[in-house]
Scaffold this active site. Structure first.
Site: not given
Ligand code: A2P
Length: 361
Positions: A17-18, A45-46, A134, A161, A165, A218, A247, A322
């Site tokens: 979902t991120g 959360r999702s 990246c 950058q 990112g 890095k 970037h 990036n």
């Molecule tokens: P969720 O949307 O359910 O919180 P970004 O870097 O764009 O914020 O995205 C982070 C991604 O990593 C999202 O999909 C988030 O899911 C997921 N995420 C964050 N914490 C966890 C966790 N503890 N276990 C699994 N996925 C995670």
């Protein structure tokens, strides 16, 4: 003899979902990655929500150790903590992890791979493979070309950058600051310690004891590992600029043997995934806005650096998206190599020795 890839092929995106996770799903779809099943994992959360991929609704699952049963390849972009906790659990269950966080990159038993630079390092994975940062990623293909032709002595790179990112929240903040500026209102900073709109922040990630930021360091350590040059002299200044995506990097290279700008352009143009855009007289050079949405690395402004004697100095400008080549696309390209070469199972199970401290080569 390469083994045939196991069928069916179950692929998961962790952090689906991120911002990067969504780009990973997009890249998998665009490339018609040969999975038979795609699973989407994220946090509580999702979990339970639905995402549509190539016209099909897929329910997002909670990322737990047990969720990795039956998954062949999991591409992670869910932060370092999640990777540290879940990547070993996934690997224990026979899943190979391609991890976009920094959690495993400098582990000597984990290959750190740019798909067109050191794909052979994938042979010795033991269930976890790291995707580079990246800013390191886009630097590697042109540096590989120079390393192979004239050797590398020293690299100085300054980055410009994009806010993408940092994630979706930084994109929203930059937009809000631009709007506030246009309307004569106060610009509010919450993601970064200062306003990023109309500014340049020489501060990405935390400061280390040596005065560099973690982002800058890095670039130093990851470049050495990917290029198989553990003694390479590298210095970096990483700057956040008010650009949404892509970037840009000003690169200064001291080579071992002499090289002309013209020869360097030829080498860059012959490197897979690299495009030379270098006609300054016609205002042609790589631009962040043009690179956004592409999987390519754009190189231009190639010129001899007269501050280094004997024609051993070059300066150039490197730009890449990036979120794509810098993260999602390279991770998917790694997964493609694993499938094509039959390297999904651990190296030790395929009779390949893992070399602690780097590649067995
Ligand atoms: P969720 O949307 O359910 O919180 P970004 O870097 O764009 O914020 O995205 C982070 C991604 O990593 C999202 O999909 C988030 O899911 C997921 N995420 C964050 N914490 C966890 C966790 N503890 N276990 C699994 N996925 C995670």
């Amino acid at each position: 003899m390469p083994e045939t890839s196991p069928k069916p092929l179950v692929v998961a995106v962790v952090g689906a979902t991120g911002a990067v996770g969504r780009t990973m799903i997009q890249v998998l779809t665009e490339k018609r990655f040969p999975y038979t099943e795609l699973r989407l994992l994220a946090s509580a959360r999702s979990a339970g929500t639905t995402m549509t991929v190539a016209g099909r609704d897929i329910t997002v699952e909670l990322a737990t150790p047990e969720a990795f049963e039956g998954i062949d390849i999991a591409i992670f972009s869910a932060g370092g903590g999640t990777s540290r906790e879940l990547a070993p659990e996934a690997a224990r269950r026979g899943c190979v992890v391609v991890d976009n966080s920094s959690a495993w990159r400098m582990d000597p038993d984990v290959p750190l791979v740019v798909s067109q630079v050191n794909p052979d390092d994938l042979a010795w994975h033991e269930g976890i493979i790291a995707n580079p940062n990246c800013s390191t990623m886009q630097l590697m293909p042109p540096l590989m070309a120079l390393r192979d032709e004239v050797g590398l002595e020293r690299i100085v790179v300054d980055t410009y950058q994009a806010v993408a990112g940092t994630g979706q929240k930084a994109i929203v903040e930059l937009e809000a600051q631009v709007k506030a500026h246009a309307e004569g209102r106060v610009k509010v900073a919450s993601v970064y310690p200062h306003v990023i709109g109309f500014n340049a922040l020489p501060h990405i990630d935390v400061f280390l004891d040596n005065g560099y930021t973690k982002e800058e360091w890095k670039v130093v350590t990851e470049s050495r590992k990917i290029l198989h040059l553990p003694e390479l002299r590298v210095s970096c200044t990483a700057v956040r600029v008010p650009v949404f995506v892509s970037h840009s990097e000003a690169v200064h290279v001291e080579t071992r043997d002499p090289i002309t700008a013209e020869r360097a352009r030829e080498l860059f143009a012959a490197t897979p995934g690299v495009v030379v855009q270098d006609d300054p007289a016609n205002n042609l050079y790589p631009l962040a806005m043009d690179a956004a949405g592409s999987d390519l690395v754009f190189v231009g402004r190639v010129r001899q650096d007269p501050s280094i004697p004997d024609d051993r100095g070059l300066a150039f400008w490197v730009v890449s998206d990036n979120l794509r080549k810098g993260a999602a696309s390279n991770a998917v390209e790694i997964a493609e190599v694993l499938v094509e070469r039959g390297w999904i199972r651990k190296g030790s199970e395929r009779g390949v020795a893992t070399a602690s401290g780097g590649s067995p080569a």
